[in-house]
Motif scaffolding. Structure first.
Motif, PDB file in Angstrom:
ATOM      1  N   GLU A  44       0.785  -1.040  -0.058  1.00  0.00           N
ATOM      2  CA  GLU A  44      -0.002   0.005  -0.057  1.00  0.00           C
ATOM      3  C   GLU A  44       0.756   1.295   0.109  1.00  0.00           C
ATOM      4  O   GLU A  44       0.537   2.411  -0.735  1.00  0.00           O
ATOM      5  N   GLU A  45       2.004   1.105   0.608  1.00  0.00           N
ATOM      6  CA  GLU A  45       2.846   2.562   0.857  1.00  0.00           C
ATOM      7  C   GLU A  45       3.514   2.658  -0.503  1.00  0.00           C
ATOM      8  O   GLU A  45       3.809   3.724  -0.896  1.00  0.00           O
ATOM      9  N   LEU A  46       3.760   1.462  -1.129  1.00  0.00           N
ATOM     10  CA  LEU A  46       4.444   1.401  -2.456  1.00  0.00           C
ATOM     11  C   LEU A  46       3.503   2.176  -3.414  1.00  0.00           C
ATOM     12  O   LEU A  46       3.808   2.976  -4.373  1.00  0.00           O
ATOM     13  N   GLN A  47       2.098   1.553  -3.536  1.00  0.00           N
ATOM     14  CA  GLN A  47       1.029   2.144  -4.259  1.00  0.00           C
ATOM     15  C   GLN A  47       1.036   3.771  -3.993  1.00  0.00           C
ATOM     16  O   GLN A  47       0.545   4.463  -4.875  1.00  0.00           O
ATOM     17  N   LEU A  48       1.187   4.187  -2.844  1.00  0.00           N
ATOM     18  CA  LEU A  48       1.093   5.377  -2.530  1.00  0.00           C
ATOM     19  C   LEU A  48       2.124   6.382  -3.137  1.00  0.00           C
ATOM     20  O   LEU A  48       1.797   7.518  -3.749  1.00  0.00           O
ATOM     21  N   ILE A  49       3.305   6.076  -3.283  1.00  0.00           N
ATOM     22  CA  ILE A  49       4.385   6.465  -4.215  1.00  0.00           C
ATOM     23  C   ILE A  49       3.966   6.558  -5.549  1.00  0.00           C
ATOM     24  O   ILE A  49       4.083   7.721  -6.192  1.00  0.00           O
ATOM     25  N   ASN A  50       3.334   5.359  -6.302  1.00  0.00           N
ATOM     26  CA  ASN A  50       3.074   5.380  -7.468  1.00  0.00           C
ATOM     27  C   ASN A  50       1.805   6.380  -7.841  1.00  0.00           C
ATOM     28  O   ASN A  50       1.691   7.070  -8.889  1.00  0.00           O
ATOM     29  N   SER A  51       0.868   6.672  -6.979  1.00  0.00           N
ATOM     30  CA  SER A  51      -0.112   7.421  -6.915  1.00  0.00           C
ATOM     31  C   SER A  51       0.367   8.956  -7.139  1.00  0.00           C
ATOM     32  O   SER A  51      -0.454   9.930  -7.739  1.00  0.00           O
ATOM     33  N   LEU A  52       1.372   9.053  -6.659  1.00  0.00           N
ATOM     34  CA  LEU A  52       1.868  10.725  -6.926  1.00  0.00           C
ATOM     35  C   LEU A  52       2.209  11.079  -8.349  1.00  0.00           C
ATOM     36  O   LEU A  52       2.224  12.159  -8.782  1.00  0.00           O
ATOM     37  N   GLU A  53       2.262  10.090  -9.404  1.00  0.00           N
ATOM     38  CA  GLU A  53       2.595  10.338 -10.564  1.00  0.00           C
ATOM     39  C   GLU A  53       1.254  10.718 -11.472  1.00  0.00           C
ATOM     40  O   GLU A  53       1.376  10.909 -12.752  1.00  0.00           O
ATOM     41  N   ASP A  54       0.235  10.114 -10.896  1.00  0.00           N
ATOM     42  CA  ASP A  54      -1.106  10.084 -11.420  1.00  0.00           C
ATOM     43  C   ASP A  54      -1.827  11.736 -11.262  1.00  0.00           C
ATOM     44  O   ASP A  54      -1.574  12.170 -10.416  1.00  0.00           O
ATOM     45  N   THR A  55      -2.603  11.923 -12.255  1.00  0.00           N
ATOM     46  CA  THR A  55      -3.440  13.271 -12.211  1.00  0.00           C
ATOM     47  C   THR A  55      -4.372  13.099 -11.253  1.00  0.00           C
ATOM     48  O   THR A  55      -5.307  12.139 -11.246  1.00  0.00           O
ATOM     49  N   PRO A  56      -4.575  14.030 -10.210  1.00  0.00           N
ATOM     50  CA  PRO A  56      -5.783  13.751  -9.136  1.00  0.00           C
ATOM     51  C   PRO A  56      -6.951  13.749 -10.045  1.00  0.00           C
ATOM     52  O   PRO A  56      -7.260  14.637 -10.786  1.00  0.00           O
ATOM     53  N   THR A  57      -7.757  12.705  -9.450  1.00  0.00           N
ATOM     54  CA  THR A  57      -9.222  12.723  -9.956  1.00  0.00           C
ATOM     55  C   THR A  57     -10.364  13.195  -8.943  1.00  0.00           C
ATOM     56  O   THR A  57     -10.192  13.195  -7.736  1.00  0.00           O
ATOM     57  N   PRO A  58     -10.888  14.435  -9.539  1.00  0.00           N
ATOM     58  CA  PRO A  58     -11.977  14.992  -8.668  1.00  0.00           C
ATOM     59  C   PRO A  58     -12.922  14.180  -8.153  1.00  0.00           C
ATOM     60  O   PRO A  58     -13.596  13.439  -8.822  1.00  0.00           O
TER      61      PRO A  58
END
Length: 355
Positions: A218-232
């Motif tokens: 989950e923490e690894l997925q948290l880092i990967n999510s930083l590269e994604d565009t935030p979804t409203p």
């Protein structure tokens, strides 16, 4: 740690071996449960979409998200405890964005006053009279952040609001919104600058959720999510949906045996010897009757989340820790031996027979 397991005696008011009388026949119960299950299925269609919407922002923490939804369903206030940085505040703010209700955030600090929460009377020199200025408590969804960083008198300002849904300012009592829910976060009490909550206040929280670190993945997925565009986030439900769900929740069937099981679990924290438990030296104050009510309510909420019209013993066991962990005051002897309220609850759950 607690000694050998002993078969518990019968709870008060019931002779050992006595079978509780059913108020309805088996066929009547079956038809009633079938009808309620269909109503639950229809009323709970928003649950899964809401969980998915919150999961866009909160990675992992399924138990935390599930508990927040239980708070919405039951109207019970929730206390979230965990170290800084575990997404407690973010989870509540995300929930607020996913439902169409008023939301206010109150940051608790050591120099805070009760008037900063509930409001106060202000003198108007032009009218030569006092006017009431309502505080941020007059909202549907309240996030009280780091609640245990404020003194006891400030924490106690929430007592009337949490229990009675109203606030008294001066000589006037003001009703709070019909949908009113306090979601509080706190750091562990051994952190610098924290104050333990008064017993009267902590008992008013339906659930105390202990938020832990995310898993490695989950923490690894948290880092990967930083590269994604935030979804409203898209609002999923309104207050009307919540009130409709609460009406159905109250109809969920609970068998007499499960009711007795709930009372036995709570009563065992007060009179453990009646259930063959050698815990009396470890418990200073047992769980209040409010724990019994909350345990039954949360068990129904778990049945609702499971799209069922009836409560199972597993629902009760799943709810027991979060409902009772903050309502037991352990003795100095328990602290000296490293025994926590959670250890005591586990022993009770392991000992009392499941219906």
């Amino acid at each position: 740690m607690f000694g050998k397991k002993i078969t518990p005696t019968a709870p008060p008011g019931r002779t050992k071996g006595q079978v509780p009388q059913q108020q309805m026949g088996t066929e009547d119960v079956y038809q009633k449960v079938q009808k309620i299950s269909q109503e639950v299925e229809n009323a709970s269609r928003w649950v899964d979409p809401l969980q998915k919407e919150i999961a866009k922002v909160i990675i992992g923490q399924e138990h935390l998200i599930r508990s927040l939804i239980i708070g919405l369903l039951t109207g019970g206030h929730i206390l979230l405890e965990g170290l800084p940085g575990l997404a407690k505040t973010l989870a509540v703010k995300t929930l607020a964005k996913a439902i169409q209700v008023d939301f206010r955030r109150i940051q608790f600090t050591p120099d805070m006053l009760p008037a900063d929460i509930i409001g106060t009377e202000i003198y108007n020199p032009q009218q030569t009279s006092f006017e009431t200025k309502q505080g941020p408590i007059f909202s549907s969804l309240i996030l009280t952040d780091e609640i245990n960083r404020a003194p006891a008198k400030v924490q106690s300002a929430l007592l009337e609001a949490m229990e009675e849904g109203q606030v008294t300012i001066g000589d006037t009592t003001f009703p709070l919104p019909e949908l009113f829910l306090v979601l509080a976060t706190q750091n562990p009490v051994d952190q610098e600058g924290t104050y333990p909550l008064p017993e009267a206040q902590i008992d008013r929280f339906m659930l105390k959720i202990v938020v832990d670190y995310p898993s490695f993945e989950e923490e690894l997925q948290l880092i990967n999510s930083l590269e994604d565009t935030p979804t409203p986030l898209i609002p999923i439900i309104t207050s009307d949906d919540i009130f409709s769900a609460r009406r159905v929740l109250g109809q969920i069937y609970m068998d007499e045996k499960i009711k007795r099981y709930i009372v036995s679990l709570v009563y065992a924290t007060r009179e453990p010897r009646n259930f063959g438990l050698d815990l009396h030296n470890y418990i200073e104050i047992g769980a209040s009757p409010r724990a019994t009510i909350n345990l039954a309510t949360v068990a129904k909420a778990l049945a609702f989340l499971g799209h069922r019209g009836y409560v199972t013993p597993d629902d009760v066991k799943e709810a027991a820790m979060d409902v009772m962990r903050h309502r037991l005051r352990i003795s100095y002897e328990a602290e000296a031996e490293g025994i926590s309220s959670e250890d005591i609850i586990r022993k009770i759950l392991d000992t009392i027979p499941v219906p």
